[in-house]
Design a protein around this motif. Structure first.
Motif, mmCIF file in Angstrom:
data_model
loop_
_atom_site.group_PDB
_atom_site.id
_atom_site.type_symbol
_atom_site.label_atom_id
_atom_site.label_comp_id
_atom_site.label_asym_id
_atom_site.label_seq_id
_atom_site.Cartn_x
_atom_site.Cartn_y
_atom_site.Cartn_z
ATOM 1 N N GLU A 39 30.792 50.511 29.934
ATOM 2 C CA GLU A 39 32.237 50.734 29.949
ATOM 3 C C GLU A 39 32.915 49.858 28.901
ATOM 4 O O GLU A 39 32.319 48.927 28.364
ATOM 5 N N ARG A 40 34.183 50.148 28.683
ATOM 6 C CA ARG A 40 34.932 49.391 27.676
ATOM 7 C C ARG A 40 35.933 48.411 28.284
ATOM 8 O O ARG A 40 36.574 47.662 27.580
ATOM 9 N N HIS A 41 36.076 48.454 29.603
ATOM 10 C CA HIS A 41 37.011 47.527 30.229
ATOM 11 C C HIS A 41 36.409 46.132 30.305
ATOM 12 O O HIS A 41 35.193 45.971 30.308
ATOM 13 N N VAL A 42 37.245 45.124 30.432
ATOM 14 C CA VAL A 42 36.782 43.782 30.803
ATOM 15 C C VAL A 42 36.032 43.946 32.130
ATOM 16 O O VAL A 42 36.494 44.698 32.995
ATOM 17 N N PRO A 43 34.885 43.300 32.314
ATOM 18 C CA PRO A 43 34.124 43.484 33.565
ATOM 19 C C PRO A 43 35.003 43.319 34.804
ATOM 20 O O PRO A 43 35.804 42.394 34.891
ATOM 21 N N TYR A 44 34.826 44.235 35.735
ATOM 22 C CA TYR A 44 35.732 44.288 36.877
ATOM 23 C C TYR A 44 35.000 44.554 38.179
ATOM 24 O O TYR A 44 33.823 44.912 38.191
ATOM 25 N N ASP A 45 35.739 44.379 39.279
ATOM 26 C CA ASP A 45 35.232 44.481 40.641
ATOM 27 C C ASP A 45 35.483 45.899 41.170
ATOM 28 O O ASP A 45 36.584 46.415 41.036
ATOM 29 N N ARG A 46 34.492 46.516 41.791
ATOM 30 C CA ARG A 46 34.660 47.914 42.226
ATOM 31 C C ARG A 46 35.323 48.132 43.589
ATOM 32 O O ARG A 46 36.067 49.094 43.747
ATOM 33 N N PRO A 47 35.059 47.284 44.613
ATOM 34 C CA PRO A 47 35.650 47.588 45.921
ATOM 35 C C PRO A 47 37.167 47.841 45.899
ATOM 36 O O PRO A 47 37.624 48.751 46.582
ATOM 37 N N PRO A 48 37.954 47.101 45.119
ATOM 38 C CA PRO A 48 39.401 47.372 45.146
ATOM 39 C C PRO A 48 39.789 48.723 44.540
ATOM 40 O O PRO A 48 40.932 49.156 44.708
ATOM 41 N N LEU A 49 38.871 49.389 43.833
ATOM 42 C CA LEU A 49 39.237 50.653 43.189
ATOM 43 C C LEU A 49 39.696 51.689 44.210
ATOM 44 O O LEU A 49 40.677 52.397 43.997
ATOM 45 N N SER A 50 38.988 51.810 45.328
ATOM 46 C CA SER A 50 39.311 52.830 46.323
ATOM 47 C C SER A 50 40.407 52.363 47.270
ATOM 48 O O SER A 50 40.758 53.072 48.207
ATOM 49 N N LYS A 51 40.887 51.167 47.039
ATOM 50 C CA LYS A 51 41.919 50.617 47.919
ATOM 51 C C LYS A 51 43.159 50.280 47.086
ATOM 52 O O LYS A 51 43.963 51.156 46.787
ATOM 53 N N HIS A 52 43.281 49.029 46.689
ATOM 54 C CA HIS A 52 44.519 48.569 46.063
ATOM 55 C C HIS A 52 44.820 49.220 44.721
ATOM 56 O O HIS A 52 45.983 49.407 44.373
ATOM 57 N N LEU A 53 43.794 49.528 43.941
ATOM 58 C CA LEU A 53 44.068 50.124 42.634
ATOM 59 C C LEU A 53 44.483 51.574 42.791
ATOM 60 O O LEU A 53 45.398 52.060 42.121
ATOM 61 N N LEU A 54 43.841 52.279 43.711
ATOM 62 C CA LEU A 54 44.132 53.701 43.926
ATOM 63 C C LEU A 54 45.561 53.909 44.421
ATOM 64 O O LEU A 54 46.247 54.846 44.004
ATOM 65 N N THR A 55 46.004 53.006 45.289
ATOM 66 C CA THR A 55 47.351 53.163 45.843
ATOM 67 C C THR A 55 48.423 52.677 44.877
ATOM 68 O O THR A 55 49.600 52.903 45.097
ATOM 69 N N GLY A 56 47.994 51.987 43.833
ATOM 70 C CA GLY A 56 48.963 51.449 42.888
ATOM 71 C C GLY A 56 49.478 50.074 43.272
ATOM 72 O O GLY A 56 50.320 49.491 42.590
ATOM 73 N N GLU A 57 48.985 49.546 44.392
ATOM 74 C CA GLU A 57 49.424 48.222 44.850
ATOM 75 C C GLU A 57 49.044 47.143 43.838
ATOM 76 O O GLU A 57 49.788 46.182 43.624
ATOM 77 N N TRP A 58 47.859 47.309 43.214
ATOM 78 C CA TRP A 58 47.429 46.373 42.189
ATOM 79 C C TRP A 58 47.412 47.054 40.832
ATOM 80 O O TRP A 58 47.165 48.247 40.730
ATOM 81 N N GLY A 59 47.633 46.257 39.790
ATOM 82 C CA GLY A 59 47.426 46.764 38.445
ATOM 83 C C GLY A 59 45.979 46.513 38.040
ATOM 84 O O GLY A 59 45.256 45.777 38.704
ATOM 85 N N VAL A 60 45.582 47.110 36.930
ATOM 86 C CA VAL A 60 44.207 47.010 36.445
ATOM 87 C C VAL A 60 43.784 45.565 36.190
ATOM 88 O O VAL A 60 42.636 45.181 36.420
ATOM 89 N N ASP A 61 44.731 44.750 35.775
ATOM 90 C CA ASP A 61 44.390 43.354 35.465
ATOM 91 C C ASP A 61 43.904 42.595 36.700
ATOM 92 O O ASP A 61 43.143 41.630 36.593
ATOM 93 N N ARG A 62 44.305 43.027 37.877
ATOM 94 C CA ARG A 62 43.977 42.299 39.111
ATOM 95 C C ARG A 62 42.515 42.489 39.527
ATOM 96 O O ARG A 62 42.014 41.734 40.360
ATOM 97 N N VAL A 63 41.843 43.497 38.983
ATOM 98 C CA VAL A 63 40.458 43.741 39.405
ATOM 99 C C VAL A 63 39.429 43.119 38.459
ATOM 100 O O VAL A 63 38.230 43.238 38.690
ATOM 101 N N ALA A 64 39.899 42.423 37.442
ATOM 102 C CA ALA A 64 38.957 41.772 36.514
ATOM 103 C C ALA A 64 38.120 40.740 37.258
ATOM 104 O O ALA A 64 38.626 40.027 38.118
ATOM 105 N N LEU A 65 36.837 40.661 36.923
ATOM 106 C CA LEU A 65 35.943 39.713 37.591
ATOM 107 C C LEU A 65 36.103 38.304 37.038
ATOM 108 O O LEU A 65 35.828 37.329 37.732
ATOM 109 N N LYS A 66 36.495 38.191 35.784
ATOM 110 C CA LYS A 66 36.692 36.874 35.188
ATOM 111 C C LYS A 66 37.902 36.931 34.270
ATOM 112 O O LYS A 66 38.194 37.963 33.698
ATOM 113 N N THR A 67 38.548 35.804 34.137
ATOM 114 C CA THR A 67 39.636 35.725 33.154
ATOM 115 C C THR A 67 39.011 35.796 31.765
ATOM 116 O O THR A 67 37.807 35.536 31.599
ATOM 117 N N GLU A 68 39.814 36.149 30.781
ATOM 118 C CA GLU A 68 39.302 36.216 29.401
ATOM 119 C C GLU A 68 38.731 34.869 28.990
ATOM 120 O O GLU A 68 37.703 34.781 28.319
#
Lengths: 400, 64
Positions: A39-68
């Motif tokens: 993938e081309r995204h900064v490495p990220y966490d999958r469990p929030p995808l079907s929850k907070h990211l899907l509902t729009g509660e979180w933005g994409v930046d919140r699922v990153a596994l590590k800060t830059e």
């Protein structure tokens, strides 16, 4: 194989791959380290995808596994948007989709799983699976209030998405081959409570073999509905398919590695000398249960990565033993499970119910307690987890 | 050192509490992280580093 590693390549940059890299640096490995990321995204966490990211509660930046900054400090060369196509075990060379070759002296395979799709439907607009950020954003765009979402598959992912869609104001129908959602994993008694939880929130259930999906209906390249095996049809604006996932191992065909259901590993998670696997893709004999298994849970990815990160540095053949943990968030409930419950012989609800928002249930396989499920019962669950770790006999702790 | 725990990101796996019980605990109901000591002593450094690395939802941060 070289005495000490100096060029480690990790294929896959999600939880298992990235944590392996972090563990290696933590353990003092300071030589070359490469991560191959499909993938081309900064490495990220999958469990929030079907929850907070899907509902729009979180933005994409919140699922990153590590800060830059933390990512940069790992000093790892990340090859983004590139997949592995071939592994030459004898020459220790990995081939990539950008037509380059990566030599290595140690390899970690962390390529995860790929969602299963309904036959002849993958190209249809309005039909979605969910594994990546891009999948989630595409699905989220279509989850508009008032539309009718049909979820095919009443497992953990399907039920989570059904709950999220209800929250977004859609009409939701959940289709499952067994009589109740989550029944395959948790059994009919808990499944019945999960069914009531969903219908109580307005989800329509279509369950049982007569409600198996025969095919999707479409018009002008867009899905319009579902055809069931009993001949009935159901209109749909959006279809979400959650019928399981297969280990991403096709690229290893011809490599000589054993790839049945996942990369088949020794108890220490090695697949060959100097080659390890970790995460959803890894199948191994777990000493904690004396069973071969492949664990698709988030915590397993981290635990296996920590183990591989240690083995690569110390070169020891220590086995990886673990009692898995997973959780699912649906509506206002968090169901938590410790243990390895597939193929259980008995499940018993010891106390409570989903309605009460507090429940404790235990699972038996043979004469042993192999799993414990809790809702709002974290303290008790910790005690049951220890009993599972200790291989406690069912008869010693569960009456009757 | 300073330890930061994001309770919203925490998924209640309890890995941190198992690795560094003097620094992390879990609440009795949901099992989310309770930070017992936001400024632990240097003797906890190794355990805290391992806990941060092991957290399955990257909910912990360590500022050394």
């Amino acid at each position: 194989m070289s005495a000490a590693p100096s060029n480690i390549v990790i294929v896959g940059a999600s939880a298992a791959g990235l944590t392996t890299a972090a563990a290696l640096r933590r353990n003092g490995y300071d030589r070359d380290l490469t991560l191959v990321d499909a993938e081309r995204h900064v490495p990220y966490d999958r469990p929030p995808l079907s929850k907070h990211l899907l509902t729009g509660e979180w933005g994409v930046d919140r699922v990153a596994l590590k800060t830059e900054a933390d990512l940069a400090s790992l000093a790892v060369d990340i090859r983004s948007g590139v997949s592995a196509t071939k592994l030459d075990v004898e020459r220790s060379i990995l081939s990539l989709t950008d037509a380059t070759d990566l030599p290595f002296d140690r390899l970690v395979i962390a390529t995860g799983v790929t969602p299963r799709v309904l036959p002849e439907s993958a190209h249809l607009a309005g039909v979605h699976t969910l594994r990546t950020i891009d999948d989630t954003l595409a699905l989220s765009e279509e989850l508009v209030a008032g539309r009718h979402l049909v979820v095919v598959g009443g497992g953990f992912l399907g039920t989570e998405v059904a709950a999220a869609a209800i929250g977004l104001g859609l009409r939701v129908t959940l289709v499952n081959s067994r009589p109740t959602p989550l029944e395959r994993s948790l059994g009919p008694a808990i499944g019945a409570e999960v069914a009531a939880l969903h219908t109580g929130h307005g989800v329509e259930l279509r369950t049982g073999p007569e409600n198996a999906v025969q095919s999707l209906l479409s018009s002008a390249g867009r899905v319009t509905g579902v055809l069931f095996t009993d001949g009935s049809t159901l209109n749909a604006d959006v279809v979400f398919v959650a019928i399981g996932a297969s280990p991403t191992v096709d690229w290893l065909n011809g490599s000589g590695l054993s790839i049945g259901d996942g990369v088949e590993c020794a108890p220490d998670l090695s697949a060959a000398p100097g080659i390890y696997a970790a995460g959803d893709v890894a199948r191994w004999e777990n000493p904690a249960f004396d069973e071969s298994m492949r664990v698709e849970h988030r915590t397993n990815a981290t635990e296996q990565a920590m183990h591989v990160g240690a083995r690569l540095v110390d070169g020891a053949p220590d086995a990886f033993a673990s009692v898995p943990y997973f959780w699912t968030d649906q509506y206002d409930l968090k169901l938590q499970v410790h243990g390895w419950i597939p193929g259980y012989d008995e499940v018993r609800i010891l106390e409570g119910s989903l309605v009460e928002r507090r429940m404790l249930a235990v699972f038996r396989r043979g004469d042993r307690v192999v799993g414990a499920l809790g809702v709002g019962a974290a303290k008790a669950l910790r005690q049951w987890r220890q009993l599972i770790v200790d291989r406690t006999a069912w008869a010693d702790v569960v009456g009757g | 050192m300073k330890v930061i725990a994001d309770i919203e990101v925490c998924v209640a796996a309890g890995v941190c509490a198992a690795i560094a019980p003097d620094v992390f605990d879990q609440d009795d109901e949901v099992g989310k992280v309770i930070l017992l000591d936001a400024n632990p002593g240097d003797d906890q450094l190794d355990a805290v580093r391992d806990a941060v690395l092991s957290c399955p939802s990257a909910a912990l941060r360590l500022v050394e």
